[in-house]
Design an enzyme around this catalytic site. Structure first.
Site, PDB file in Angstrom:
ATOM      1  N   ASN A  19     -13.730   9.409  -0.881  1.00 33.83           N
ATOM      2  CA  ASN A  19     -14.311   8.362  -1.713  1.00 33.83           C
ATOM      3  C   ASN A  19     -14.012   7.050  -1.024  1.00 33.83           C
ATOM      4  OD1 ASN A  19     -15.299   9.877  -3.846  1.00 33.83           O
ATOM      5  ND2 ASN A  19     -13.311   9.908  -4.857  1.00 33.83           N
ATOM      6  N   CYS A  31       0.477   3.334   3.428  1.00 35.83           N
ATOM      7  CA  CYS A  31       0.883   2.830   4.742  1.00 35.83           C
ATOM      8  C   CYS A  31       2.226   3.471   5.175  1.00 35.83           C
ATOM      9  CB  CYS A  31       1.024   1.301   4.707  1.00 35.83           C
ATOM     10  SG  CYS A  31      -0.525   0.417   5.039  1.00 35.83           S
ATOM     11  N   GLN A  58      -9.362  13.416   0.678  1.00 37.71           N
ATOM     12  CA  GLN A  58      -8.609  14.390  -0.102  1.00 37.71           C
ATOM     13  C   GLN A  58      -9.080  15.795   0.231  1.00 37.71           C
ATOM     14  OE1 GLN A  58      -7.781  13.384  -4.245  1.00 37.71           O
ATOM     15  NE2 GLN A  58      -9.117  11.618  -3.978  1.00 37.71           N
ATOM     16  N   CYS A  83       0.842  -1.206   0.000  1.00 36.10           N
ATOM     17  CA  CYS A  83       0.000   0.000   0.000  1.00 36.10           C
ATOM     18  C   CYS A  83       0.875   1.253   0.000  1.00 36.10           C
ATOM     19  CB  CYS A  83      -0.897  -0.016   1.235  1.00 36.10           C
ATOM     20  SG  CYS A  83      -1.721   1.551   1.545  1.00 36.10           S
ATOM     21  N   SER A  95      -9.033   4.453  -5.247  1.00 33.12           N
ATOM     22  CA  SER A  95      -7.944   3.676  -5.824  1.00 33.12           C
ATOM     23  C   SER A  95      -7.182   2.889  -4.767  1.00 33.12           C
ATOM     24  CB  SER A  95      -6.992   4.603  -6.572  1.00 33.12           C
ATOM     25  OG  SER A  95      -6.557   5.636  -5.716  1.00 33.12           O
ATOM     26  N   HIS A 129      -8.553   7.146   3.813  1.00 34.59           N
ATOM     27  CA  HIS A 129      -7.975   8.478   3.586  1.00 34.59           C
ATOM     28  C   HIS A 129      -9.013   9.373   2.934  1.00 34.59           C
ATOM     29  CE1 HIS A 129      -7.599   6.684  -0.439  1.00 34.59           C
ATOM     30  NE2 HIS A 129      -7.480   7.921  -0.921  1.00 34.59           N
ATOM     31  N   HIS A 133      -6.756   1.999   1.814  1.00 35.64           N
ATOM     32  CA  HIS A 133      -6.271   2.621   3.053  1.00 35.64           C
ATOM     33  C   HIS A 133      -7.148   3.846   3.357  1.00 35.64           C
ATOM     34  CE1 HIS A 133      -2.721   3.234   5.845  1.00 35.64           C
ATOM     35  NE2 HIS A 133      -3.525   4.245   6.099  1.00 35.64           N
ATOM     36  N   HIS A 168      -4.175   0.445   8.103  1.00 35.98           N
ATOM     37  CA  HIS A 168      -4.678   0.165   6.762  1.00 35.98           C
ATOM     38  C   HIS A 168      -6.122  -0.347   6.808  1.00 35.98           C
ATOM     39  CE1 HIS A 168      -4.090  -0.912   2.496  1.00 35.98           C
ATOM     40  NE2 HIS A 168      -4.758  -2.009   2.755  1.00 35.98           N
TER      41      HIS A 168
HETATM   42 ZN   LIG Z   1      -2.241   1.156   3.754  1.00 37.54          ZN
END
Ligand SMILES: [Zn+2]
Ligand SMILES: [Zn+2]
Ligand SMILES: [Zn+2]
Length: 343
Positions: free
Chosen positions: A154, A54, A169, A51, A162, A167, A165, A114
């Site tokens: 998203n 990570c 934006q 990833c 995509s 996250h 993990h 993750h």
């Molecule tokens: Zn990750």
């Protein structure tokens, strides 16, 4: 006429934020609820050596992530917008119109883990994410050329995420984006006409009716809006009138973390999957003037309809004419309130 009577037949509902209509066709779901629970997905590992988000791993751009322990913010390696775009404008007969756009794109990893989505994160770690949102809103919003700081997530491959993990934006723009520009107009118009805030009035109405409320705490209300387009779309509004995330008190920051965790847990429980969605915050333009018309809120736009594999598509009539939904917002709210008894 009451909304309950309206629900007996096809009707349309008005979205006062975007000033558009949604078609509601409740008869199409007269059939019994067909929600079904999929086999549980394999849980991802806490750390994935492949990833690029990570801690300690190499990103595609060749940069190595630090061994971060809490939230981690970095400039997107493949940004859609860049800050040093030269100013340019093009116009021909009012029909061919274009202009350059400056911006910045950042990524916020919610935590080193993750495997922990917002619904699974410990509250104190989620509170750190709220702090990161506030910090980004403040620092990007203080750039003199920025007029929008859009924080969005998203979640899930269905939404085109995509990387699993957890996250989000942050995109900061020179121009006001389409959706917030429309909300600017509507909130301003309501303020001019009523000398009151549209979302304060709307939130009070929804608390009074209760039928579309999914959950609430002292600071926030999560509800399926009367005009929802996506089957399980929700709106999270602060109970106190405030224009941006930066104005949250300490208690409200904790309250925001708590309501987002509760709401996403209800989403996950609905079809027993890690629920995919696009979500984002809307707030006043960071132009250093007062915006009494603006009310901080979040939209959750999830695509799933009847199960983990049946999703709603906006196609055909909806793309060419008006969005349409089958289950009513009231029914969606009820299912989100008590997902364990359904399906
Ligand atoms: Zn990750
Ligand atoms: Zn308000
Ligand atoms: Zn909005």
């Amino acid at each position: 006429m009451k909304p309950a009577e309206l629900n007996q037949s096809p009707h349309r509902r008005f979205n006062p934020l975007l000033r558009e209509w949604v078609l509601v066709s409740p008869l199409r779901t007269a059939r019994p609820w067909q929600g079904k629970v999929e086999n549980p997905e394999p849980r991802p590992a806490a750390y994935d050596p492949q990833c690029y988000l990570c801690p300690g791993n190499l990103r595609a751009g060749g940069v190595r992530n630090p061994d971060y322990k809490a939230t981690f913010v970095f400039d997107n390696d493949y940004p859609a917008l860049v800050a040093d775009t030269a100013e340019a404008r093009f116009q021909e007969e009012g029909l061919l119109v274009g202009e350059s756009e400056r911006g910045l794109c950042r990524v916020i990893c919610f935590s080193p883990r993750h495997d922990l989505t917002i619904s699974q994160m410990p509250p104190q770690d989620l509170r750190q994410v709220v702090e990161a949102w506030i910090e980004q809103s403040r620092s990007l919003g203080s750039l003199p050329w920025v007029s929008s700081v859009q924080i969005f997530e998203n979640r899930g491959p269905l939404m085109g995420a995509s990387n699993p993990h957890p996250h989000c934006q942050v995109w900061a723009n020179a121009a006001r984006p389409n959706v917030t520009a429309r909300e600017d107009f509507s909130l301003n118009d309501y303020w001019e006409n009523h000398k009151r805030c549209l979302l304060c009035d709307y939130g009070e109405l929804e608390i009074r009716h209760a039928e579309r409320v999914v959950c609430e705490n002292e600071g926030f209300l999560a509800l399926v809006p009367f005009w929802a387009v996506w089957p399980f779309e929700t709106l999270v509004v602060s109970k106190r009138h405030l224009a941006s995330i930066e104005e949250l008190t300490e208690a409200e920051r904790t309250g925001l973390a708590e309501i987002l965790k509760r709401l996403t847990t209800r989403y996950d429980d609905l079809f027993a999957v890690s629920f995919p969605y696009s979500m984002g915050f809307h707030q006043a333009p960071p132009d250093r003037s007062a915006h009494p018309e603006w009310h901080f809120h979040a939209h959750y736009l999830p695509p799933l309809l009847r199960s983990a594999t049946v999703q709603k598509f906006l196609v055909g009539y909806e793309l060419l004419a008006t969005p349409q939904r089958d289950i009513t917002p009231e029914e969606a709210a009820e299912r989100l309130r008590s997902p364990s008894q359904k399906g």
